[in-house]
Design an enzyme around this catalytic site. Structure first.
Site, PDB file in Angstrom:
ATOM      1  N   ASP A 113      -8.339  -6.040   0.130  1.00 43.24           N
ATOM      2  CA  ASP A 113      -7.153  -5.559   0.215  1.00 43.24           C
ATOM      3  C   ASP A 113      -5.815  -6.372  -0.545  1.00 43.24           C
ATOM      4  O   ASP A 113      -6.563  -7.284  -1.510  1.00 43.24           O
ATOM      5  CB  ASP A 113      -6.638  -5.689   1.524  1.00 43.24           C
ATOM      6  CG  ASP A 113      -7.164  -6.761   2.415  1.00 43.24           C
ATOM      7  OD1 ASP A 113      -7.531  -7.688   1.738  1.00 43.24           O
ATOM      8  OD2 ASP A 113      -7.346  -6.806   3.430  1.00 43.24           O
ATOM      9  N   ASP A 173      -5.586  -8.631  16.265  1.00 42.42           N
ATOM     10  CA  ASP A 173      -5.278  -7.373  16.772  1.00 42.42           C
ATOM     11  C   ASP A 173      -6.488  -6.363  16.536  1.00 42.42           C
ATOM     12  O   ASP A 173      -6.542  -5.214  16.584  1.00 42.42           O
ATOM     13  CB  ASP A 173      -4.043  -6.603  16.138  1.00 42.42           C
ATOM     14  CG  ASP A 173      -4.009  -6.345  14.832  1.00 42.42           C
ATOM     15  OD1 ASP A 173      -5.140  -6.837  14.137  1.00 42.42           O
ATOM     16  OD2 ASP A 173      -3.211  -5.952  14.013  1.00 42.42           O
ATOM     17  N   HIS A 187      -8.070  -5.811  13.271  1.00 40.57           N
ATOM     18  CA  HIS A 187      -7.969  -5.404  11.954  1.00 40.57           C
ATOM     19  C   HIS A 187      -9.245  -5.752  11.393  1.00 40.57           C
ATOM     20  O   HIS A 187      -9.556  -6.992  11.465  1.00 40.57           O
ATOM     21  CB  HIS A 187      -6.800  -5.130  11.254  1.00 40.57           C
ATOM     22  CG  HIS A 187      -6.354  -6.505  10.905  1.00 40.57           C
ATOM     23  ND1 HIS A 187      -5.105  -6.897  11.036  1.00 40.57           N
ATOM     24  CD2 HIS A 187      -6.862  -7.539  10.091  1.00 40.57           C
ATOM     25  CE1 HIS A 187      -5.062  -8.270  10.444  1.00 40.57           C
ATOM     26  NE2 HIS A 187      -5.963  -8.633  10.007  1.00 40.57           N
ATOM     27  N   GLU A 246      -5.141  -1.525  10.288  1.00 38.94           N
ATOM     28  CA  GLU A 246      -4.537  -2.078  11.673  1.00 38.94           C
ATOM     29  C   GLU A 246      -4.837  -0.899  12.675  1.00 38.94           C
ATOM     30  O   GLU A 246      -5.578   0.117  12.467  1.00 38.94           O
ATOM     31  CB  GLU A 246      -2.855  -1.867  11.502  1.00 38.94           C
ATOM     32  CG  GLU A 246      -2.635  -2.713  10.407  1.00 38.94           C
ATOM     33  CD  GLU A 246      -2.416  -4.465  11.136  1.00 38.94           C
ATOM     34  OE1 GLU A 246      -3.364  -4.913  11.828  1.00 38.94           O
ATOM     35  OE2 GLU A 246      -1.624  -5.109  10.328  1.00 38.94           O
TER      36      GLU A 246
END
Ligand code: F6R
Length: 259
Positions: A66, A135, A137, A142
């Site tokens: 990313d 979270d 990811h 996400e």
């Protein structure tokens, strides 16, 4: 399900995974590595410096997961800079063979498809390193990301921006958008290696490995993969229900199988 390996600490995790990468490169000098950024893969890159010393790595290829959108690639915290600093330079990889998604705003609508096409043209990723967000990811997929998603622009959650603010001078400087390999893209790699350390990652690891498949917990996508390895320290393993079984399985695994 994923194979879970519980190790003593992040250094042991780094050495174990680096050994697998070194074996891969010994088999295939133009291996395609899927590279993660953030803190988690750093012990792997550190161990690789030692384990690859003396190995010709000039043909090894790499694809980062990313990149932030709109951050100058020359910024020290752009993932282009991080990959150059932590991976390409210390390991002596050939810079032109190591790719990072293009986060420039101009042309961003095409950048994802172009990146996926590049990975495809390289024959796919042999081994994909992954960290996990608090979270859940992986990459920057996400919660809510489709398991079929391809490389594309995503909006970072405030949680992720806060988690990553430690790399910047202030929260305000953390970009709001990123371009990330999709879960569908990640699942095409031939071997997934997800690492996590510390209690802060324990819930996400338990949900990803032992919870239901859900786009709400993006890392649970690894349960769909035929060869996924999760390497965690004791603290990150602390909420796994089958921890005893994972320890027993790994302790009785033939050494030739690797991870
Ligand atoms: C980084 C990435 C993210 C991180 C995750 C964990 O390329 O894709 O999924 O792996 O945010 O970050 P750290 O390792 O800093 O805890």
């Amino acid at each position: 399900m994923a194979e879970v390996v519980i190790v003593e600490n992040s250094q042991a995790a780094g050495e174990l995974v680096a050994a697998e990468i070194a074996r891969l490169i010994a088999r295939r000098s133009d291996a395609v590595l899927g590279l993660a950024t953030g803190s988690t893969p750093l012990p792997v890159y550190a161990a690789l410096r030692e384990q690859l010393a003396g190995t010709d790595v000039s043909r090894v290829r790499g694809f980062a997961l990313d990149e932030y959108v709109g951050l100058d690639p020359a910024h020290p915290e752009s993932y282009r800079s991080v990959i150059t600093r932590e991976v390409v330079e210390p390991l002596g990889l050939t810079p032109s063979l190591v790719h990072v998604p293009d986060g420039a705003e101009a042309g961003i609508e095409h950048a994802g498809a172009e990146y996926d096409a590049r990975i495809h043209a390289a024959g796919g990723v042999d081994l994909q390193l992954l960290g996990i967000g608090t979270d859940g990811h992986i990459g920057f997929n996400e919660p809510g990301s489709s398991f079929a998603s391809r490389t594309r622009v995503k909006t970072l959650t405030e949680q992720t921006r806060e988690d990553n603010a430690r790399f910047f001078d202030s929260l305000e400087q953390v970009p709001r958008h990123c371009i990330t390999q999709g879960l569908g893209t990640i699942l095409e790699a031939r071997h997934l290696v997800l690492l996590a350390y510390g209690e802060g990652k324990a819930q996400a690891i338990a949900d990803a490995v032992e919870g239901p498949l859900s786009a709400f917990m993006p890392a649970s996508a690894i349960q769909l993969h035929p060869h996924a390895t999760v390497v965690v320290d004791e603290a990150a393993a602390s909420k796994l229900k089958l921890a005893g079984y994972y320890r027993y399985t790994f302790a009785n695994k033939p050494a030739w199988q690797g991870i």
